[in-house]
Motif scaffolding. Structure first.
Motif, short mmCIF file in Angstrom:
data_model
loop_
_atom_site.label_atom_id
_atom_site.label_comp_id
_atom_site.label_asym_id
_atom_site.label_seq_id
_atom_site.Cartn_x
_atom_site.Cartn_y
_atom_site.Cartn_z
N ARG A 1 8.54 -5.54 -3.83
CA ARG A 1 8.13 -6.12 -2.54
C ARG A 1 9.34 -6.30 -1.64
O ARG A 1 9.33 -5.94 -0.46
CB ARG A 1 7.43 -7.47 -2.77
CG ARG A 1 7.08 -8.18 -1.47
CD ARG A 1 7.04 -9.69 -1.57
NE ARG A 1 8.25 -10.22 -2.15
CZ ARG A 1 8.27 -11.31 -2.92
NH1 ARG A 1 7.18 -11.96 -3.22
NH2 ARG A 1 9.43 -11.74 -3.40
N ASP B 1 0.07 0.82 -5.77
CA ASP B 1 -0.28 -0.32 -4.93
C ASP B 1 -0.48 -1.56 -5.77
O ASP B 1 -0.96 -1.49 -6.91
CB ASP B 1 -1.59 -0.05 -4.18
CG ASP B 1 -1.45 1.05 -3.14
OD1 ASP B 1 -0.36 1.59 -2.98
OD2 ASP B 1 -2.45 1.34 -2.49
N ARG C 1 2.15 -7.75 4.49
CA ARG C 1 1.76 -6.50 3.83
C ARG C 1 2.71 -5.40 4.28
O ARG C 1 3.16 -5.37 5.41
CB ARG C 1 0.32 -6.19 4.25
CG ARG C 1 -0.13 -4.81 4.10
CD ARG C 1 -1.47 -4.47 4.74
NE ARG C 1 -2.36 -5.56 5.06
CZ ARG C 1 -3.67 -5.45 5.11
NH1 ARG C 1 -4.24 -4.31 4.84
NH2 ARG C 1 -4.42 -6.46 5.44
N ARG D 1 0.85 -1.19 0.00
CA ARG D 1 0.00 0.00 0.00
C ARG D 1 0.88 1.23 0.00
O ARG D 1 1.69 1.41 0.89
CB ARG D 1 -0.87 0.04 1.25
CG ARG D 1 -1.75 -1.15 1.48
CD ARG D 1 -3.16 -0.99 0.98
NE ARG D 1 -3.72 0.32 1.10
CZ ARG D 1 -4.49 0.73 2.12
NH1 ARG D 1 -4.74 -0.05 3.13
NH2 ARG D 1 -5.00 1.95 2.11
N TRP E 1 -1.19 -6.14 -5.26
CA TRP E 1 -1.23 -7.39 -4.51
C TRP E 1 -0.38 -8.38 -5.27
O TRP E 1 -0.49 -8.49 -6.50
CB TRP E 1 -2.65 -7.94 -4.42
CG TRP E 1 -3.60 -7.15 -3.58
CD1 TRP E 1 -3.33 -6.31 -2.54
CD2 TRP E 1 -5.02 -7.15 -3.72
NE1 TRP E 1 -4.49 -5.79 -2.03
CE2 TRP E 1 -5.54 -6.29 -2.73
CE3 TRP E 1 -5.92 -7.78 -4.57
CZ2 TRP E 1 -6.89 -6.05 -2.57
CZ3 TRP E 1 -7.26 -7.55 -4.42
CH2 TRP E 1 -7.75 -6.70 -3.42
#
Length: 173
Positions: A140, A101, A52, A2, A103
């Protein structure tokens, strides 16, 4: 990951919870979050890791204070490893951390998240481009390197720890 910094909410139940938070009411677990907490717990019990990273400004909005304390407490207690990166006003953005952002599931299933200008969440878009998936893995890893665990972030901020539900800070980080 995020990186958008929400200033608004997107559903009436969350609005009511935010009002309760701002009024200083005691934490009440949200029915709307049950499915996520159950998913985190089931994945942890199956040996899967859910984690996260959230990039936040040094000066938190009311919504971010609510999200980071009331919103994340149940997720952390269920076993999600949440970490935060703080970016102060005038500080450089962390190297390797994108300003968008996404996933990323199992290092190979990527979804871009989309927001309106007012930060209202619009939805996700699946991404199947191998180069973008590799870049998301690198992003990430960079974010994880810069981030601090949720427990440490909260413990360093007494103004936030007062809002965390009893017992959550006692769980292992």
């Amino acid at each position: 990951m995020r990186t958008r910094m929400p200033i608004c909410t997107t559903n009436p139940e969350e609005d009511a919870e935010l009002e309760a938070f701002l009024a200083g009411e005691s934490f009440k677990p949200s029915d709307s979050e049950d499915w996520w907490v159950d998913l985190v717990r089931a994945n942890r019990e199956a040996g899967c890791v859910m984690r996260r990273v959230h990039v936040v400004p040094e000066q938190l909005t009311d919504y971010l204070r609510y999200e980071i304390t009331w919103g994340y407490a149940g997720h952390v207690a269920a076993g999600e490893d949440i970490r935060l990166i703080t970016v102060g006003e005038g500080q450089p953005w962390p190297i390797g951390v994108p300003r968008s952002d996404f996933w990323l599931f199992d290092s190979g299933c990527l979804f871009d998240m989309h927001y309106a200008e007012d930060t209202t969440w619009l939805g996700v878009e699946p991404v199947d481009d191998p180069a973008r998936i590799v870049a998301a893995n690198q992003a990430r890893d960079a974010a994880w390197h810069h981030a601090i665990p949720w427990h440490d972030y909260i413990a360093a901020r007494p103004e936030l720890s007062a809002f965390v539900p009893a017992g959550v800070m006692d769980s292992a980080s």
